[in-house]
Scaffold this motif. Sequence first.
Motif, PDB file in Angstrom:
ATOM      1  N   LYS A  10      12.909  43.062 -68.822  1.00  0.00           N
ATOM      2  CA  LYS A  10      11.624  43.573 -68.715  1.00  0.00           C
ATOM      3  C   LYS A  10      11.115  43.224 -67.287  1.00  0.00           C
ATOM      4  CE  LYS A  10      11.615  44.390 -73.203  1.00  0.00           C
ATOM      5  NZ  LYS A  10      10.606  44.141 -74.069  1.00  0.00           N
ATOM      6  N   LEU A  11      11.881  43.201 -66.427  1.00  0.00           N
ATOM      7  CA  LEU A  11      11.433  42.686 -65.243  1.00  0.00           C
ATOM      8  C   LEU A  11      11.995  44.053 -64.199  1.00  0.00           C
ATOM      9  CD1 LEU A  11      12.291  38.943 -64.809  1.00  0.00           C
ATOM     10  CD2 LEU A  11       9.962  40.055 -65.099  1.00  0.00           C
ATOM     11  N   GLU A  12      11.682  44.100 -62.957  1.00  0.00           N
ATOM     12  CA  GLU A  12      12.031  45.175 -62.070  1.00  0.00           C
ATOM     13  C   GLU A  12      11.833  44.498 -60.558  1.00  0.00           C
ATOM     14  OE1 GLU A  12      10.127  48.798 -61.682  1.00  0.00           O
ATOM     15  OE2 GLU A  12       8.197  48.093 -62.112  1.00  0.00           O
ATOM     16  N   LEU A  13      12.944  45.181 -59.611  1.00  0.00           N
ATOM     17  CA  LEU A  13      12.668  44.670 -58.259  1.00  0.00           C
ATOM     18  C   LEU A  13      11.510  45.341 -57.609  1.00  0.00           C
ATOM     19  CD1 LEU A  13      16.464  44.591 -57.197  1.00  0.00           C
ATOM     20  CD2 LEU A  13      14.759  42.681 -57.486  1.00  0.00           C
ATOM     21  N   HIS A  14      10.859  44.958 -56.647  1.00  0.00           N
ATOM     22  CA  HIS A  14       9.877  45.618 -55.936  1.00  0.00           C
ATOM     23  C   HIS A  14      10.380  46.455 -54.823  1.00  0.00           C
ATOM     24  CE1 HIS A  14       6.260  46.257 -53.685  1.00  0.00           C
ATOM     25  NE2 HIS A  14       5.602  45.467 -54.146  1.00  0.00           N
ATOM     26  N   ALA A  15      10.283  47.961 -54.882  1.00  0.00           N
ATOM     27  CA  ALA A  15      11.053  48.624 -54.102  1.00  0.00           C
ATOM     28  C   ALA A  15      10.773  48.730 -52.657  1.00  0.00           C
ATOM     29  CB  ALA A  15      10.684  50.058 -54.695  1.00  0.00           C
ATOM     30  N   GLU A  16       9.403  48.075 -52.463  1.00  0.00           N
ATOM     31  CA  GLU A  16       9.055  48.185 -50.884  1.00  0.00           C
ATOM     32  C   GLU A  16       9.555  46.795 -50.305  1.00  0.00           C
ATOM     33  OE1 GLU A  16       4.894  48.857 -51.034  1.00  0.00           O
ATOM     34  OE2 GLU A  16       5.209  51.104 -51.590  1.00  0.00           O
ATOM     35  N   LYS A  17       9.540  45.778 -51.061  1.00  0.00           N
ATOM     36  CA  LYS A  17       9.981  44.481 -50.731  1.00  0.00           C
ATOM     37  C   LYS A  17      11.277  44.068 -50.729  1.00  0.00           C
ATOM     38  CE  LYS A  17       5.185  42.841 -51.625  1.00  0.00           C
ATOM     39  NZ  LYS A  17       4.494  41.642 -52.210  1.00  0.00           N
ATOM     40  N   THR A  18      12.228  44.964 -51.515  1.00  0.00           N
ATOM     41  CA  THR A  18      13.394  44.376 -51.610  1.00  0.00           C
ATOM     42  C   THR A  18      14.192  45.220 -50.746  1.00  0.00           C
ATOM     43  OG1 THR A  18      13.063  44.017 -53.969  1.00  0.00           O
ATOM     44  CG2 THR A  18      15.180  44.390 -53.141  1.00  0.00           C
ATOM     45  N   ARG A  19      15.062  44.608 -49.567  1.00  0.00           N
ATOM     46  CA  ARG A  19      15.900  45.158 -48.685  1.00  0.00           C
ATOM     47  C   ARG A  19      17.042  44.565 -48.498  1.00  0.00           C
ATOM     48  NH1 ARG A  19      13.958  45.005 -43.160  1.00  0.00           N
ATOM     49  NH2 ARG A  19      13.552  42.848 -43.602  1.00  0.00           N
ATOM     50  N   LEU A  20      17.982  45.474 -48.137  1.00  0.00           N
ATOM     51  CA  LEU A  20      19.356  44.925 -47.782  1.00  0.00           C
ATOM     52  C   LEU A  20      19.630  45.240 -46.366  1.00  0.00           C
ATOM     53  CD1 LEU A  20      22.166  43.921 -48.592  1.00  0.00           C
ATOM     54  CD2 LEU A  20      22.856  46.205 -49.201  1.00  0.00           C
ATOM     55  N   ILE A  21      19.777  44.205 -45.456  1.00  0.00           N
ATOM     56  CA  ILE A  21      19.939  44.451 -44.150  1.00  0.00           C
ATOM     57  C   ILE A  21      21.376  43.614 -43.604  1.00  0.00           C
ATOM     58  CG2 ILE A  21      17.243  44.347 -43.691  1.00  0.00           C
ATOM     59  CD1 ILE A  21      17.611  41.610 -42.915  1.00  0.00           C
TER      60      ILE A  21
END
Length: 465
Positions: free
Chosen positions: A304-315
């Motif tokens: 029941k959790l999810e990653l924050h789309a705007e704050k999650t980044r792969l760089i």
Amino acid sequence: MAIPKRAQNGKPQIQPRENACSRSSDLQSAQQRIRQAALADKGLRFTTLWHHVYNVEHLRKAYFNIKRHAAPGVDDQTWQQYGEDLESNLHDLSSRLQRGAYRAKPVRRVYVPKVDGSQRPIGIPVLEDKIIQRATVEVLNCIYETDFKGFSHGFRPKRSQHNALDALMVGITRRKVSWVLDADIRGFFDAIDHAWLTKFIEHRIADQRVLRHVRKWLNAGVLEDGELTWAEKGTPQGGSISLLLANIYLHYVFDLWADKWRRQTGRGEVIIVRYADDIVVGFQNRTDAEQFQQDLTERLRRFKLELHAEKTRLIEFGRFAADNREERGDGKPETFNFLGFTHMCGKTRKGKFTVLRQTMQKKMQRKLQELKEELRKRMHWSIPEVGKWLRVVLQGHYRYYGVPNNTRKLSAFRYHLRCYWGQVLRRRSQRQRMTWDRIERLALRWLPPPRIYHQYPEDCLRVNT
């Protein structure tokens, strides 16, 4: 041997100092036994823990460990008021906990601003709830500190944000890291599933009295603007127990799974650093990074959790990132934020790769704006009073952000603070303007220069990633 003295009723009384030392030793011995049992058998389920919580000496210790000037809960009872009749209150509380008559009260909800402009909900428990929660955390920590992974740093004894920052820097500079996943869980504290959390706790705790009181705190409700509401998920931020419950939840949802993933699925080197719901994972290979992000999304969705789309980044980030991006014409490597610092690829004076850490611009701007408004409120205070206050503010800022290679940002913070103070001083009177020369002398007197408080991470003790 204790020297007896006569009380008002004529009976001998033991000196409290030696008695307190004996009680403290008993508490430490009990906690040590729990810790040793948890360490010896990782599958052991503890059936009798609650008597350690309602022990009067344990409650007294928890009371004195609470912040004395913290905001009161819904009953408006302060630390000082409760302490006026402390012994009677603690014995009454212990009795209610022992016979099951204790009832958790709703938490008061307040909001604090976040860097991105949104507001973070904070729950303020009543004082007795704070005491019991802290006592419970002390007991449960003896068990879970033997289980938690080394790369978990948030809200744990003898661990701080700088431990996580140092672990991240050493991991990136010493290991083969070329890609960084900066992950954030959306509304984590408000999304914790109560059913899953109970199952996780039951892996180690079989004492139903502990589980019953955890459910009481989860279901106590939230009082906001005079309206009482209940939630089927989430744990209010602000209470001692909430932080431990969050760590337990992520220990089973993320830590154990991520550690297994990097040993069995990852092809290259993988480092992990987690502080609460802020997660940074470094990878040697891009394919590992992309696969991990995809698998993590599925893993969190199951609970029941999810990653924050705007704050999650792969760089692309690491010792070879700058050269690889320059060959492709992509410019400088991207940066990422973690625990108030912006992390950048850099080089030492000898040309060796390093991670540069500087104060986040948004955090610095927000703090300066808050200080500017506070200076206006203190416009007509005496110069020594404001100067002493600003000195404490700057010293606190330096103690957190005073890391190597961050002197420029520290100097900028002091410079802007001096300018704001000077503007306020010049507006205090229209007849006699204060000169900037005098303001500079006041700044030299009251505003300490930037200071680096923290060592280079490589010079500290071994860190876990």
